[in-house]
Design a protein around this motif. Structure first.
Motif, PDB file in Angstrom:
ATOM      1  N   PHE A  92       0.850  -1.186   0.000  1.00  0.00           N
ATOM      2  CA  PHE A  92       0.000   0.000   0.000  1.00  0.00           C
ATOM      3  C   PHE A  92       0.888   1.239   0.000  1.00  0.00           C
ATOM      4  O   PHE A  92       2.077   1.177   0.335  1.00  0.00           O
ATOM      5  CB  PHE A  92      -0.874   0.038   1.260  1.00  0.00           C
ATOM      6  CG  PHE A  92      -1.870  -1.082   1.328  1.00  0.00           C
ATOM      7  CD1 PHE A  92      -3.121  -0.918   0.783  1.00  0.00           C
ATOM      8  CD2 PHE A  92      -1.539  -2.290   1.934  1.00  0.00           C
ATOM      9  CE1 PHE A  92      -4.040  -1.947   0.843  1.00  0.00           C
ATOM     10  CE2 PHE A  92      -2.450  -3.313   1.999  1.00  0.00           C
ATOM     11  CZ  PHE A  92      -3.705  -3.136   1.453  1.00  0.00           C
ATOM     12  N   ALA A  93       0.289   2.351  -0.357  1.00  0.00           N
ATOM     13  CA  ALA A  93       1.005   3.632  -0.273  1.00  0.00           C
ATOM     14  C   ALA A  93       0.032   4.702   0.200  1.00  0.00           C
ATOM     15  O   ALA A  93      -1.119   4.737  -0.248  1.00  0.00           O
ATOM     16  CB  ALA A  93       1.600   4.018  -1.628  1.00  0.00           C
TER      17      ALA A  93
ATOM     18  N   ALA B 240       0.901   6.234 -12.888  1.00  0.00           N
ATOM     19  CA  ALA B 240       0.913   5.110 -11.946  1.00  0.00           C
ATOM     20  C   ALA B 240       2.143   5.182 -11.064  1.00  0.00           C
ATOM     21  O   ALA B 240       3.168   5.740 -11.441  1.00  0.00           O
ATOM     22  CB  ALA B 240       0.902   3.782 -12.694  1.00  0.00           C
ATOM     23  N   VAL B 241       1.997   4.622  -9.858  1.00  0.00           N
ATOM     24  CA  VAL B 241       3.104   4.539  -8.911  1.00  0.00           C
ATOM     25  C   VAL B 241       3.455   3.056  -8.754  1.00  0.00           C
ATOM     26  O   VAL B 241       2.575   2.222  -8.552  1.00  0.00           O
ATOM     27  CB  VAL B 241       2.702   5.136  -7.552  1.00  0.00           C
ATOM     28  CG1 VAL B 241       3.857   5.005  -6.559  1.00  0.00           C
ATOM     29  CG2 VAL B 241       2.285   6.588  -7.704  1.00  0.00           C
ATOM     30  N   GLN B 242       4.747   2.746  -8.858  1.00  0.00           N
ATOM     31  CA  GLN B 242       5.186   1.351  -8.717  1.00  0.00           C
ATOM     32  C   GLN B 242       6.309   1.268  -7.701  1.00  0.00           C
ATOM     33  O   GLN B 242       7.127   2.187  -7.591  1.00  0.00           O
ATOM     34  CB  GLN B 242       5.666   0.800 -10.066  1.00  0.00           C
ATOM     35  CG  GLN B 242       4.555   0.675 -11.093  1.00  0.00           C
ATOM     36  CD  GLN B 242       5.082   0.213 -12.439  1.00  0.00           C
ATOM     37  OE1 GLN B 242       6.150   0.647 -12.854  1.00  0.00           O
ATOM     38  NE2 GLN B 242       4.327  -0.632 -13.107  1.00  0.00           N
ATOM     39  N   LEU B 243       6.317   0.179  -6.954  1.00  0.00           N
ATOM     40  CA  LEU B 243       7.416  -0.089  -6.029  1.00  0.00           C
ATOM     41  C   LEU B 243       8.059  -1.382  -6.482  1.00  0.00           C
ATOM     42  O   LEU B 243       7.405  -2.434  -6.506  1.00  0.00           O
ATOM     43  CB  LEU B 243       6.882  -0.225  -4.598  1.00  0.00           C
ATOM     44  CG  LEU B 243       7.959  -0.480  -3.532  1.00  0.00           C
ATOM     45  CD1 LEU B 243       8.867   0.737  -3.383  1.00  0.00           C
ATOM     46  CD2 LEU B 243       7.327  -0.846  -2.194  1.00  0.00           C
TER      47      LEU B 243
ATOM     48  N   VAL C  89       1.133  -0.440  -6.931  1.00  0.00           N
ATOM     49  CA  VAL C  89       0.910  -0.111  -5.516  1.00  0.00           C
ATOM     50  C   VAL C  89      -0.530   0.336  -5.350  1.00  0.00           C
ATOM     51  O   VAL C  89      -1.073   1.064  -6.173  1.00  0.00           O
ATOM     52  CB  VAL C  89       1.875   1.009  -5.073  1.00  0.00           C
ATOM     53  CG1 VAL C  89       1.561   1.463  -3.660  1.00  0.00           C
ATOM     54  CG2 VAL C  89       3.311   0.520  -5.159  1.00  0.00           C
ATOM     55  N   LEU C  90      -1.142  -0.142  -4.258  1.00  0.00           N
ATOM     56  CA  LEU C  90      -2.515   0.244  -3.964  1.00  0.00           C
ATOM     57  C   LEU C  90      -2.469   1.499  -3.104  1.00  0.00           C
ATOM     58  O   LEU C  90      -1.767   1.533  -2.091  1.00  0.00           O
ATOM     59  CB  LEU C  90      -3.204  -0.900  -3.206  1.00  0.00           C
ATOM     60  CG  LEU C  90      -4.713  -0.937  -3.205  1.00  0.00           C
ATOM     61  CD1 LEU C  90      -5.237  -1.055  -4.628  1.00  0.00           C
ATOM     62  CD2 LEU C  90      -5.195  -2.103  -2.350  1.00  0.00           C
ATOM     63  N   LEU C  91      -3.197   2.538  -3.534  1.00  0.00           N
ATOM     64  CA  LEU C  91      -3.176   3.795  -2.786  1.00  0.00           C
ATOM     65  C   LEU C  91      -4.238   3.764  -1.703  1.00  0.00           C
ATOM     66  O   LEU C  91      -5.387   3.386  -1.955  1.00  0.00           O
ATOM     67  CB  LEU C  91      -3.411   4.976  -3.730  1.00  0.00           C
ATOM     68  CG  LEU C  91      -2.308   5.164  -4.782  1.00  0.00           C
ATOM     69  CD1 LEU C  91      -2.690   6.251  -5.767  1.00  0.00           C
ATOM     70  CD2 LEU C  91      -0.981   5.492  -4.122  1.00  0.00           C
ATOM     71  N   MET C  92      -3.878   4.126  -0.500  1.00  0.00           N
ATOM     72  CA  MET C  92      -4.791   4.032   0.639  1.00  0.00           C
ATOM     73  C   MET C  92      -5.606   5.311   0.789  1.00  0.00           C
ATOM     74  O   MET C  92      -5.143   6.407   0.486  1.00  0.00           O
ATOM     75  CB  MET C  92      -4.008   3.786   1.937  1.00  0.00           C
ATOM     76  CG  MET C  92      -3.342   2.423   1.979  1.00  0.00           C
ATOM     77  SD  MET C  92      -2.389   2.228   3.472  1.00  0.00           S
ATOM     78  CE  MET C  92      -3.681   2.216   4.688  1.00  0.00           C
ATOM     79  N   GLY C  93      -6.794   5.155   1.299  1.00  0.00           N
ATOM     80  CA  GLY C  93      -7.636   6.288   1.690  1.00  0.00           C
ATOM     81  C   GLY C  93      -7.852   7.259   0.544  1.00  0.00           C
ATOM     82  O   GLY C  93      -8.251   6.877  -0.553  1.00  0.00           O
ATOM     83  N   GLU C  94      -7.503   8.551   0.815  1.00  0.00           N
ATOM     84  CA  GLU C  94      -7.686   9.587  -0.199  1.00  0.00           C
ATOM     85  C   GLU C  94      -6.422   9.772  -1.031  1.00  0.00           C
ATOM     86  O   GLU C  94      -6.254  10.800  -1.685  1.00  0.00           O
ATOM     87  CB  GLU C  94      -8.068  10.911   0.475  1.00  0.00           C
ATOM     88  CG  GLU C  94      -9.406  10.861   1.203  1.00  0.00           C
ATOM     89  CD  GLU C  94      -9.739  12.184   1.863  1.00  0.00           C
ATOM     90  OE1 GLU C  94      -8.843  13.064   1.899  1.00  0.00           O
ATOM     91  OE2 GLU C  94     -10.874  12.333   2.338  1.00  0.00           O
ATOM     92  N   GLY C  95      -5.558   8.798  -0.993  1.00  0.00           N
ATOM     93  CA  GLY C  95      -4.288   8.919  -1.706  1.00  0.00           C
ATOM     94  C   GLY C  95      -4.470   9.170  -3.188  1.00  0.00           C
ATOM     95  O   GLY C  95      -3.803  10.014  -3.779  1.00  0.00           O
TER      96      GLY C  95
END
Lengths: 320, 121
Positions: A45-46, A221-224, A229-235
């Protein structure tokens, strides 16, 4: 002969169908129970934090914790055997058995003299009345006795059986991330054509990008470590807002071009003002100069010239 | 299974029969059937009998009039074989044979015809 008769009777009765209806009645709930367990599948997550001019991504891995709510109750299995054909079978079988039995038992009442009115191919007289009665009696018994026995069995088994047993039902299911731990790796911001910045290593599970290094770059997109990566909450919302505001907040407003825009296509300028105002949600975002310049341009009296939609937009952000 | 149960009595009725009839009864049965078919073409000429006392004449020629009659030539089995065409319409005494069956019985069994003509075959 006796054995053959027994076998035939057994086969006849054994082939008769005894249909049964089965239904389940649900009883009252006894208690509810909550069970928790982890799936053992860690997901990355991020979380996203924006503070102009910086975009900070914090990475973590977490397991999936499943919470199940079970309701325990009693259920009753009711088995009802069909009785509709039993009465008909008993009735028909009873009549046939009685007639057959009478013919067989009372065969001595019939004449034993052969039928001299007929002479067959082998030179024999016709069968006597006693022989005919016995033949019919046995035949009718063969049909009637199995029907009677079948009907009696159906009547004997035509009852309702109830069996009560405990039951369990899953009434609610919830899966949430749990047992978080910081995640380290190479962070990549990717666009349609691949990475837009050099992969950057996390430090203590986080990485920070500045607005200026992201200016003019299209990333989606964001990758690790090359994994999504799954964005948490209001990310996701914060990320989208930062990306949308980036072209405007990294440039300065041109008052003359805004006045021209207000004169040609004022609706577009008002829409742009709404966007810039939304950028105020980013802490420290320099939206003040833009809003003031656009308000001034919109308040400038129009000389009355008609709009020319084909004109180039003077309010477009400057190229990087 | 059901079908066999239903038809078994009928099979029994058709297969079951009484005791063997004496030779005299068999012989007189054939005489009755032949004499009832005198109107068929060629029967009168073949048997050389008239309609007045057909049965009596044939009983006298063959000896079938006495209770002690027994088949010698033709034998009982041969006589029964020759009698079969006469039973096509039924085995009851009141069921008369068709003319074609009578002609066939007489032509296929010359020994039986000779027997009824009163001559030794």
């Amino acid at each position: 002969m006796k054995r053959v008769g027994v076998v035939l009777l057994g086969l006849s009765v054994g082939c008769a169908s005894l249909d049964a209806d089965r239904r389940v009645e649900r009883g009252p709930a006894l208690r509810t129970e909550t069970r928790e367990h982890t799936l053992g599948e860690r997901v990355t997550f991020a979380s996203v934090e924006t503070s102009w001019p910086q975009l900070t991504l914090r990475f973590s891995t977490a397991d999936i914790c499943r919470t199940e709510q079970h309701t325990q109750y009693t259920e009753t299995v009711v088995t009802q055997r069909r009785t509709t054909p039993a009465a008909a079978a008993v009735s028909t079988g009873g009549i046939l058995t009685a007639v057959g039995g009478f013919l067989v038992i009372g065969r001595s009442l019939f004449s034993d003299k052969p039928n001299r009115d007929t002479l067959d191919e082998d030179g024999h007289y016709g069968a006597s009345s006693r022989k005919v009665a016995t033949g019919w009696g046995v035949g009718v018994l063969i049909v009637g006795v199995p029907a009677l026995v079948t009907g009696i069995i159906q009547l004997a088994t035509a009852k309702e059986e109830r069996e009560t047993r405990p039951a369990d039902e899953l009434t609610a299911l919830r899966e949430v991330p749990c047992q978080p731990a910081p995640a380290e790796g190479q962070v990549t911001l990717s666009g349609p054509l691949g990475p837009v910045v050099e992969p950057r290593a996390t430090q203590q599970g986080q990485v920070t990008f500045s607005a200026h290094e992201l200016q003019g770059r299209e990333w989606t997109a964001v990758q690790l470590d090359a994994a999504p990566v799954l964005l948490m909450g209001e990310g996701q919302t914060r990320l989208e807002l930062f990306r949308a505001c980036l072209p405007w907040l990294t440039s300065t407003p041109d008052a003359q071009r805004l006045v021209e825009e207000a004169r040609l296509v004022p609706e577009r300028l008002r829409s742009l003002r709404q966007l810039i105002r939304g950028c105020s949600a980013i802490p420290g975002a320099p939206t003040g100069p833009w809003l003031q310049a656009m308000d001034a341009a919109l308040e400038t009296p129009s000389p009355g010239a008609g709009p020319t939609p084909q004109a180039p937009s003077p309010a477009s952000p400057p190229p990087p | 299974m059901r079908l066999a149960q239903v038809f078994w009595p009928l099979l029994c009725l058709t297969a079951c029969s009484g005791p063997p009839a004496p030779d005299v009864a068999v012989c007189q049965d054939v005489i009755t059937r032949l004499c009832a078919s005198l109107s068929c073409p060629g029967v009168v000429e073949t048997l050389s009998v008239g309609p007045a006392d057909c049965a009596g004449t044939l009983r006298e020629r063959t000896g079938c009039g006495t209770e002690a009659f027994a088949f010698v030539e033709p034998s009982r089995d041969r006589f029964l074989d020759c009698r079969e065409p006469l039973l096509r319409q039924g085995t009851a005494l009141n069921q008369l044979p068709a003319c074609s069956d009578v002609q066939r019985a007489l032509s296929d069994c010359p020994d039986m015809t000779t027997f009824f003509q009163g001559a030794t075959p």
